[in-house]
Design a protein around this motif. Sequence first.
Motif, mmCIF file in Angstrom:
data_model
loop_
_atom_site.group_PDB
_atom_site.id
_atom_site.type_symbol
_atom_site.label_atom_id
_atom_site.label_comp_id
_atom_site.label_asym_id
_atom_site.label_seq_id
_atom_site.Cartn_x
_atom_site.Cartn_y
_atom_site.Cartn_z
ATOM 1 N N GLY A 116 -8.462 -6.587 3.269
ATOM 2 C CA GLY A 116 -9.572 -5.713 2.889
ATOM 3 C C GLY A 116 -10.885 -6.460 2.898
ATOM 4 O O GLY A 116 -10.944 -7.656 3.207
ATOM 5 N N GLY A 117 -11.938 -5.731 2.578
ATOM 6 C CA GLY A 117 -13.271 -6.305 2.624
ATOM 7 C C GLY A 117 -13.414 -7.520 1.727
ATOM 8 O O GLY A 117 -14.013 -8.529 2.114
ATOM 9 N N SER A 118 -12.846 -7.420 0.539
ATOM 10 C CA SER A 118 -12.988 -8.543 -0.388
ATOM 11 C C SER A 118 -12.353 -9.796 0.196
ATOM 12 O O SER A 118 -12.954 -10.879 0.151
ATOM 13 N N GLU A 119 -11.154 -9.658 0.758
ATOM 14 C CA GLU A 119 -10.508 -10.855 1.316
ATOM 15 C C GLU A 119 -11.297 -11.387 2.513
ATOM 16 O O GLU A 119 -11.417 -12.605 2.686
ATOM 17 N N ALA B 291 -25.916 -7.078 -2.636
ATOM 18 C CA ALA B 291 -24.712 -7.510 -1.900
ATOM 19 C C ALA B 291 -23.468 -7.187 -2.729
ATOM 20 O O ALA B 291 -23.519 -7.157 -3.961
ATOM 21 N N HIS B 292 -22.362 -6.967 -2.072
ATOM 22 C CA HIS B 292 -21.132 -6.539 -2.749
ATOM 23 C C HIS B 292 -20.621 -7.572 -3.764
ATOM 24 O O HIS B 292 -20.777 -8.779 -3.565
ATOM 25 N N GLY B 293 -19.990 -7.056 -4.819
ATOM 26 C CA GLY B 293 -19.451 -7.905 -5.882
ATOM 27 C C GLY B 293 -18.419 -8.913 -5.417
ATOM 28 O O GLY B 293 -18.131 -9.890 -6.130
ATOM 29 N N VAL C 173 -22.815 -11.321 8.119
ATOM 30 C CA VAL C 173 -23.203 -9.919 7.957
ATOM 31 C C VAL C 173 -22.025 -9.168 7.340
ATOM 32 O O VAL C 173 -20.932 -9.117 7.913
ATOM 33 N N ASP C 174 -22.252 -8.611 6.147
ATOM 34 C CA ASP C 174 -21.219 -7.814 5.516
ATOM 35 C C ASP C 174 -21.319 -6.379 6.035
ATOM 36 O O ASP C 174 -22.130 -5.590 5.562
ATOM 37 N N ALA C 175 -20.502 -6.103 7.039
ATOM 38 C CA ALA C 175 -20.446 -4.745 7.594
ATOM 39 C C ALA C 175 -19.116 -4.119 7.192
ATOM 40 O O ALA C 175 -18.491 -3.390 7.966
ATOM 41 N N CYS C 176 -18.669 -4.436 5.974
ATOM 42 C CA CYS C 176 -17.382 -3.905 5.510
ATOM 43 C C CYS C 176 -17.357 -2.393 5.642
ATOM 44 O O CYS C 176 -16.424 -1.824 6.185
ATOM 45 N N VAL C 177 -18.404 -1.739 5.169
ATOM 46 C CA VAL C 177 -18.391 -0.277 5.196
ATOM 47 C C VAL C 177 -18.987 0.262 6.513
ATOM 48 O O VAL C 177 -18.606 1.329 6.983
ATOM 49 N N GLY C 178 -19.896 -0.501 7.122
ATOM 50 C CA GLY C 178 -20.556 0.004 8.328
ATOM 51 C C GLY C 178 -19.882 -0.385 9.632
ATOM 52 O O GLY C 178 -20.083 0.267 10.660
ATOM 53 N N ALA D 8 -15.675 -6.453 8.516
ATOM 54 C CA ALA D 8 -15.673 -5.016 8.802
ATOM 55 C C ALA D 8 -14.316 -4.435 8.402
ATOM 56 O O ALA D 8 -13.268 -4.954 8.810
ATOM 57 N N ASP D 9 -14.351 -3.393 7.597
ATOM 58 C CA ASP D 9 -13.100 -2.847 7.055
ATOM 59 C C ASP D 9 -12.534 -1.717 7.903
ATOM 60 O O ASP D 9 -13.173 -0.689 8.098
ATOM 61 N N LEU D 10 -11.291 -1.920 8.324
ATOM 62 C CA LEU D 10 -10.587 -0.860 9.041
ATOM 63 C C LEU D 10 -10.178 0.258 8.098
ATOM 64 O O LEU D 10 -10.116 1.417 8.504
ATOM 65 N N HIS D 11 -9.925 -0.078 6.846
ATOM 66 C CA HIS D 11 -9.455 0.961 5.909
ATOM 67 C C HIS D 11 -10.599 1.798 5.338
ATOM 68 O O HIS D 11 -10.389 2.606 4.447
ATOM 69 N N LYS D 12 -11.818 1.591 5.845
ATOM 70 C CA LYS D 12 -12.908 2.523 5.505
ATOM 71 C C LYS D 12 -13.119 3.418 6.730
ATOM 72 O O LYS D 12 -12.243 4.196 7.062
ATOM 73 N N TYR D 13 -14.264 3.250 7.426
ATOM 74 C CA TYR D 13 -14.528 4.176 8.534
ATOM 75 C C TYR D 13 -13.697 3.903 9.805
ATOM 76 O O TYR D 13 -13.908 4.561 10.820
#
Length: 536
Positions: A180-183, A212-214, A285-290, A319-324
């Motif tokens: 996930g994004g955190s990892e 920035a994310h926690g 670049v934190d593009a976890c959600v984007g 970049a998170d697959l489990h989001k968008y």
Amino acid sequence: MSALAASIQAHVANASLLALAWDLFSILALLHFLNKLRKVRLGALLKFVPGLDGKIHKQIDDETRKAVADLFKPEMTTSADERVPDKGMAPEQVLEHLKKLQKSNADAQKGRIFAYVYDPLQEGISKCIHDAAHIFMEHNALSPMTFPALRKMEVDVATMALNLQNAPVKEGAVGCMTSGGSESILMALKAYRERAAAKGIQNPEVILCVTAHGAFPKGCHMFGIKTVYVPHDKAYQVDVAAIRKAITKNTCLLVASAPQYPHGIIDPIEAVAALAAEHDIPCHVDACVGGFILPWIEKCGFKLPLWDYRVKGVTSISADLHKYGFASKGASVLTFRSSKDRYFQFYACAHWPGGLFVSPGLAGTRSGGPIAAAWAALKCIGADGYMSLAKTMMETSYKFQDGVNAIKGLEIIGQPQMTLVAFRPTDPAINVYVLSDLMQKRGWTLEKQHKPDSIHCTLMPTHARIADQFLVDLKECVAETLAHPELKNDGSAAMYGMVAKVPDESIVDKFLCELMNKIYAPAVSVEERKEAKKTD
Ligand SMILES: *Cc1c(COP(=O)(O)O)cnc(C)c1O
């Protein structure tokens, strides 16, 4: 998060105010003095006042217990006598039981929640993703040699991500999947800490925006990295001049988000990355959600700033697959422009008698389920599917933004470029927490935020169906909020108001950690606890 947040806020407020009220008289003078010093935290204060720490602890203990009782229905708690059944239950009976349990969870398809679950809303596709997860659930990615199919899918997924991010794959850009994004963020931090160490930096610092994310401060805390916060500007983008000032010889990483979660705004990636390149510092670049929607939004023809590997100076992307990406939960990708940097992500331990040990992420054993589901999602939805989803969600986003801005007394924060939006009152007579409580009564679970007080909505395909009704309800609830100023003294509004007065956030942190202690524990009544102590 909202119900939880409200209840937490309520109890934090009680705990900290009561704790502070204790012997307030005797510490008042001291507080007054410390207040002048401003920076002195409550932790320091505790050392001056004997017994206060214990008192606060007791208060937090009581309030967290009450909070958990408020948050969870009695039938949803675990008994201390919960045991493995003597005789195995019939599989049908187990499943029946689980189906009943399932009903207490939120149903994302109804479009009444604005975070957590991403559903492409196409049965055939969802089934394909779930079947893929099912097939590989018991396979273990810890050994790519034993499970070459998992390795193949993982590298396929990372390479698809790299190409979406316009990475120079043939020149050595690489990626790994994580849970996930955190990892992904944690592994980036570990890599850059070690990259810095190899250059002789012993006390690494990461510069990041308050938005920035926690997961960043969490990772820095875990890995002994100092966080250096910089503010955002009026557009809610990281203040680049402040970054420039914050750079030291210990800076091991600059962070920027595409977009940041709270307000859905993309940081000025080009400016941050240029600064990073100028100082020979990496830029994540934190593009976890984007990460898995911005490329499609761009391909649909919407105007977006550059955020990916086309920007010189960007060294890695999460970049998170489990989001968008609409994959099953437990899937993200961390990519690097250079395998020289990714090298530092890995951990090896050759001396272990259990064999030569090496692993890419935090976990050892990893289920093949999320890997296969991510592979299936990308292949099954495809460019056409993602673009169609992106278009629908962007239309919904504009509808939300225009609709909210058209409501007198509310405004969208900044100029969100994609499908995450936040709004806040422009009229001080509108309290967002009252507004959110009123919306909750109509079945909308909103994400409450602070600094500034606002409401966040992550928009998904399902929200296209409810946008009109949402805006009607929101407008009516604004009117109701204005008509009933006394509601400020009730519910979450009263609590948020109190929490804002808690002088030290560390007391809220303590409360939250103790709350975790109670949430993840069987329910034991105070009487049972006393009884158990007696028999000890
Ligand atoms: C969701 C998110 C994360 C963290 O991802 P998890 O999968 O929840 O661990 C990090 N950064 C941003 C911007 C996010 O939206």
